[in-house]
Motif scaffolding. Structure first.
Motif, PDB file in Angstrom:
ATOM      1  N   ALA A   1      -9.079  -0.873  -7.437  1.00  0.00           N
ATOM      2  CA  ALA A   1      -8.228  -1.118  -8.445  1.00  0.00           C
ATOM      3  C   ALA A   1      -8.211   0.130  -9.459  1.00  0.00           C
ATOM      4  N   ARG A   2      -9.013   0.891  -9.639  1.00  0.00           N
ATOM      5  CA  ARG A   2      -8.806   1.948 -10.368  1.00  0.00           C
ATOM      6  C   ARG A   2      -7.866   2.985  -9.505  1.00  0.00           C
ATOM      7  N   HIS A   3      -8.246   3.145  -8.437  1.00  0.00           N
ATOM      8  CA  HIS A   3      -7.246   4.042  -7.566  1.00  0.00           C
ATOM      9  C   HIS A   3      -5.899   3.817  -7.498  1.00  0.00           C
ATOM     10  N   GLN A   4      -5.726   2.403  -7.390  1.00  0.00           N
ATOM     11  CA  GLN A   4      -4.293   1.622  -7.227  1.00  0.00           C
ATOM     12  C   GLN A   4      -3.692   2.129  -8.488  1.00  0.00           C
ATOM     13  N   ARG A   5      -4.141   1.717  -9.845  1.00  0.00           N
ATOM     14  CA  ARG A   5      -3.796   1.959 -11.243  1.00  0.00           C
ATOM     15  C   ARG A   5      -3.073   3.587 -11.060  1.00  0.00           C
ATOM     16  N   LEU A   6      -3.992   4.333 -10.713  1.00  0.00           N
ATOM     17  CA  LEU A   6      -3.755   5.773 -10.701  1.00  0.00           C
ATOM     18  C   LEU A   6      -2.630   6.244 -10.027  1.00  0.00           C
ATOM     19  N   VAL A   7      -2.505   5.483  -8.662  1.00  0.00           N
ATOM     20  CA  VAL A   7      -1.211   5.896  -7.763  1.00  0.00           C
ATOM     21  C   VAL A   7       0.037   5.388  -8.419  1.00  0.00           C
ATOM     22  N   VAL A   8       0.044   4.123  -9.029  1.00  0.00           N
ATOM     23  CA  VAL A   8       1.130   3.529  -9.770  1.00  0.00           C
ATOM     24  C   VAL A   8       1.251   4.424 -10.778  1.00  0.00           C
TER      25      VAL A   8
END
Length: 191
Positions: free
Chosen positions: A174-181
């Motif tokens: 979830a943290r990685h996905q937030r960073l990508v977004v």
């Protein structure tokens, strides 16, 4: 079956609390059905007696009380007095007495006065809960920090924040996905 949280293998009371949890499909209750509850007791070396609806309610009430004790401990607040009374009453459900055995030397073992009964199982779980919250393990009790997880664990490593690698992986993903977004949005704002 879900992987045991750290500390569950040494504390049946911690394992009891974690028999109720949330999953992607909703609530999971390992004690909802008599056969499941009996199997859970057997897996934790407790008397695997045939359980009826009242017995399931009794286990669920003890689980809720122990959950309250662990939550209060983790949150550094006093627990609800009803939870304390429930655990104390359960601990008194079966008297245990020390017995001397002699194999390679003297050994004190605690034996139930009501062996192979639900009273023995409930009392054992309650006494373990009392030992955990009042003993050295109490300072290690933590709730899982993963969003949507309601399990508790014993934090045996200072950096541990989750009850399982599954929860840790979910948080990291979830943290990685937030960073990508966030990076995508930032690059779109500054072409």
């Amino acid at each position: 079956m879900v992987t045991a949280a750290p500390g569950e293998d040494g504390s049946p009371a911690l394992a009891l609390v974690n028999t109720w949890r949330l999953s992607t499909t909703g609530e999971v209750d390992e004690l909802a059905e008599p056969g499941d509850a009996t199997e859970w007791l057997r897996r934790h070396d407790l008397p695997a007696v045939t359980l009826g609806p009242d017995d399931l309610s009794r286990l669920a009430a003890l689980r809720a009380a122990v959950r309250e004790l662990l939550a209060a401990l983790a949150e550094e607040r006093p627990p609800d007095t009803t939870a304390v009374a429930t655990v104390n009453a359960a601990a008194r459900a079966d008297a245990a007495a020390p017995q001397l055995t002699w194999q390679t030397g003297p050994l004190r073992e605690w034996h139930s006065t009501r062996p192979d009964s639900l009273d023995e199982a409930v009392a054992s779980l309650a006494r373990d809960a009392i030992d955990v919250v009042s003993g050295d393990l109490g300072r290690l009790v933590r709730p899982c920090e993963a969003h949507g997880c309601v399990r508790f664990f014993l934090r045996e490593h200072a950096r541990r924040r989750w009850c399982s690698t599954t929860c840790g992986d979910r948080v990291r993903a979830a943290r990685h996905q937030r960073l990508v977004v966030e990076q995508r949005e930032a690059s779109q704002q500054h072409p």
